[in-house]
Enzyme design. Structure first.
Site, PDB file in Angstrom:
ATOM      1  N   GLY A   3       0.787  -1.225   0.000  1.00  0.00           N
ATOM      2  CA  GLY A   3       0.000   0.000   0.000  1.00  0.00           C
ATOM      3  C   GLY A   3       0.822   1.279   0.000  1.00  0.00           C
TER       4      GLY A   3
ATOM      5  CE  LYS B 238       5.527  -3.607  -2.837  1.00  0.00           C
ATOM      6  NZ  LYS B 238       4.859  -3.395  -1.558  1.00  0.00           N
TER       7      LYS B 238
END
Lengths: 585, 119
Positions: free
Chosen positions: A22, A25
């Site tokens: 979250g 990435k």
């Protein structure tokens, strides 16, 4: 610390991104890949996360075959280790269908569907690309949008761990057995390790948000990866808000908190070259949104606000949780969605109502102890499942059960204990022990990020089947585990998410997987929502508007519950207890 | 002498990857190690990793047609000598002509203490 300039990036051939789930990435990897492709470079972007959301970002169906993103020189692929394991199993078992009896085929399939095979298959796929001559010629850069950190670490440490393993494995007794002709692969695996640790070839981008927990996680990853010889690392901090964004109470506090986190970078990352990326005023889904973000185009902001009347408060949720008496409560979801805070909060709420509570975690990257501290009292105990400690415990158990051993026997067992499967087994046993504690008290477990959790449950499933014919000593806790997890009176699974795209998609996939294992979620909790708050700044108005889609979507699930964004992170028992009181409607 | 053991599908030969520790598998793993060290032709075939061995051996293939209860199965020079369980240490000693102590616990390659009275 300087702004991350996608346009100016001149990365190494291989780029890996890692960080807590979250943190962005996938968006960062996608932006980087797209920018490089815009410059005419041939790029391959690969996700090795068993629960990837790359297909959501590019709005394309993906599998392990690279697909061209229309109108670009970017190809994307999704390596699903579970899928790879299935294919591997089929390669092994397929030729014997109709040759060996069905019962033999079933028995082979059972053995090959374990965590071992998934691990091996993932590793194999990963090194194949890293050492592929064809890929080297075809692509200027290969970008790996890797799995949440716990999994990433395993994946990345595997080459050297296995490398050592192959060299020292003298008895032939090992979990690597299922991989036929493994020794042939030794060269490939060695080469993969060399590439990973070559600073001219590989860059590791540690991705975090300006929040303490994600930075701590990045620092932990940096330390571990440095230990296995990865040298070229950079830190990317995503979602940094300019201090000019607003002066109202919440915005000011939001920015302040970011600033504190940035001023106080943990040891493992403080020396790294650090870049910041600005806050995205829209969800980075679809190529046009990615392009807007990269070129810093202004985004139109809506003032929509979701009506949360269909949502419960945490207090109401606790009412329902205590109705059936002591049970196992598991908060599940991708890393970074606040599982730890929610688990701690529920534990404190139950304790405040006079129940005995045990709070624990199976997340290798979790911070339960950090949030609450040590045991509060006899009726409120806290601990964590630490994989390293569990392996040691398992090891001791193994040698105790085995009784007196001679040198050869000891060697043999040592070999198998060194295998990568041992951690799964050890952690699983500890998890089962924790679940078994729920007799006279509530056991609240803050589980690991999704990929890992799935493996755990998967392990539960195959263990359950295996127990039926095992001749060994089966711990009581393990035997009763699956029936307990499936009983809605004994186990309450709480899906935890954020009002954002990735965490919601993620939670939906997790739910589907749980249902396959015949486990039904009890409730859904949306964490850190700005919607219940009175916000005025452009930043937070945009945030509230972006939440509408996701709050609406989650509201169709059982017991949708909302928890508002906290000005202060509730750390410690009294802060959590205070938060419960505020959340009473 | 050729000794072959056909085993049920297993993750690893010591069974450590399973849900529990099976001392029987540890014993068998050790016996085979001891025999190999002494130059015996011994093999273990795991159904999960080496199914081809089960297919190539017509005796074994016929044996498992009616169920896997016959596993583990031991063959000596191609003839079935035991079904449904591993050979005991006694049976193994008789078969190989080795002293039973060679397979017993606390034996093995423990360094022998040689006491020399000479200087």
């Amino acid at each position: 610390m300087k702004p991350f300039d996608f346009q100016a990036m001149d990365p190494t051939r291989y780029v890996f991104l890692t960080g807590k789930g979250g943190v962005g990435k996938t968006s960062t990897a996608s932006n980087l890949a797209l920018t490089l492709a815009n410059r005419g470079k041939h790029i391959l972007l690969v996700s090795t996360d068993p629960a990837s959301n790359l297909q959501d970002v590019f709005e394309m169906e993906l599998d392990e075959t690279p697909r061209l993103v229309t109108g670009t020189t970017l190809e994307i692929a999704n390596f699903d280790p579970e899928q790879a394991a299935k294919q591997y199993m089929e390669r092994m078992v397929g030729p014997y269908r109709g040759v060996l009896p069905d019962v033999a085929i079933q028995s082979m399939e059972e053995q090959l569907s374990g965590a071992c095979t998934v691990e091996i298959a993932a590793f194999d796929q990963f090194t194949e690309l890293l050492t592929s001559k064809v890929a080297r010629e075809r692509y200027d850069h290969v970008i790996f949008d890797t799995a949440p950190t716990g999994h990433t670490l395993r994946l990345l440490t595997l080459p050297s761990a296995w490398d050592e393993f192959l060299e020292t494995n003298t008895t032939g007794a090992s979990c690597l057995g299922p991989l036929a002709g493994l020794t042939d692969k030794q060269v490939q695996y060695k080469q993969a390790v060399e590439t990973l640790t070559d600073a001219n070839e590989t860059t590791l981008l540690l991705v975090a948000r300006p929040e303490k927990s994600t930075l701590v996680e990045a620092a932990r990853a940096a330390t571990e990866l440095r230990a296995i010889g990865i040298e070229r690392m950079q830190l990317v901090i995503n979602g940094v808000v300019e201090s000019s964004e607003g002066t109202d109470r919440y915005t000011k506090r939001f920015i302040e908190r970011q600033q504190q986190a940035l001023d106080d970078l943990p040891d493992g990352v403080v020396d790294l070259e650090t870049f910041t990326l600005p806050y995205a005023y829209e969800n980075l889904v679809g190529i046009s949104a990615l392009q807007r973000f990269v070129s810093r185009e202004p985004v139109a902001i809506s003032d929509a606000r979701y009506d949360t009347s269909r949502y419960e408060s945490v207090d109401q949720l606790v009412d329902e949780l205590e109705a059936d008496g002591p049970s196992v409560i598991m908060t599940m979801g991708k890393g970074g969605v606040g599982k730890t805070t929610l688990a701690s909060l529920l534990a404190v709420a139950l304790h405040e109502r006079g129940h005995a509570v045990h709070l624990t975690t199976t997340d290798p990257a979790a911070h339960v102890a950090l949030t609450i501290g040590a045991d509060v009292s006899e009726t409120f105990t806290v601990d964590a499942i630490d994989p390293k400690a569990e392996i040691e415990k398992y090891r001791t158990d193994v040698f105790r059960e085995a009784g007196d051993l001679n040198e050869e026997q000891r060697m043999m067992i040592e070999e198998d204990l060194r295998s990568p499967c041992t951690e799964e087994i050890a952690v699983f046993r500890a998890f089962a022990d924790q679940v078994a504690k729920a007799k006279d008290r509530f056991v609240v477990i803050d589980t690991a990020p999704t990929g890992h959790t799935l493996l755990l449950l998967d392990a539960t499933e195959s263990y359950h089947r295996e127990l039926e014919r095992s001749t060994g000593v089966v711990p009581e806790a393990v035997r009763t585990l699956l029936p307990k997890l499936r009983d809605p009176k004994q186990t309450h699974v709480i899906i935890t998410t954020l009002p954002e795209a990735t965490p919601v998609y993620e939670a939906e996939r997790l739910t589907a997987d749980l249902q396959r294992a015949e486990i039904q979620p009890f409730a859904w909790v949306v964490n850190q929502s700005f919607t219940p708050l009175d916000v005025t700044s452009k930043l937070l108005v945009a945030k509230v508007a972006s939440e509408t889609t996701w709050l609406e979507r989650v509201s169709n699930n059982p017991r949708p519950t909302i928890l508002s964004w906290q000005e202060q992170l509730p750390v410690g028992y009294s802060a959590l207890s205070q938060l419960i009181k505020e959340e009473v409607r | 002498m050729k000794l072959e053991v056909f085993e049920p599908a297993m993750c690893c030969p010591t069974g450590l990857c399973g849900p529990s520790i099976d001392p029987e598998l540890t014993r068998v793993a050790t016996i085979h190690y001891v025999l190999q060290q002494r130059g015996f032709d011994v093999s273990r075939y795991n159904l999960a990793s080496e199914p081809n061995r089960f297919v190539q051996n017509t005796i074994v293939q016929a044996e498992i047609m009616n169920g896997l209860d016959v596993l583990p199965m031991t063959l000596v020079n191609g003839k079935v000598v035991k079904r449904g369980a591993y050979l005991t240490n006694e049976e193994m000693a008789e078969l190989t002509g080795l002293p039973i102590a060679a397979f017993a616990k606390q034996d093995g390659e423990k360094p022998k203490v040689r006491i020399s009275l000479k200087k």
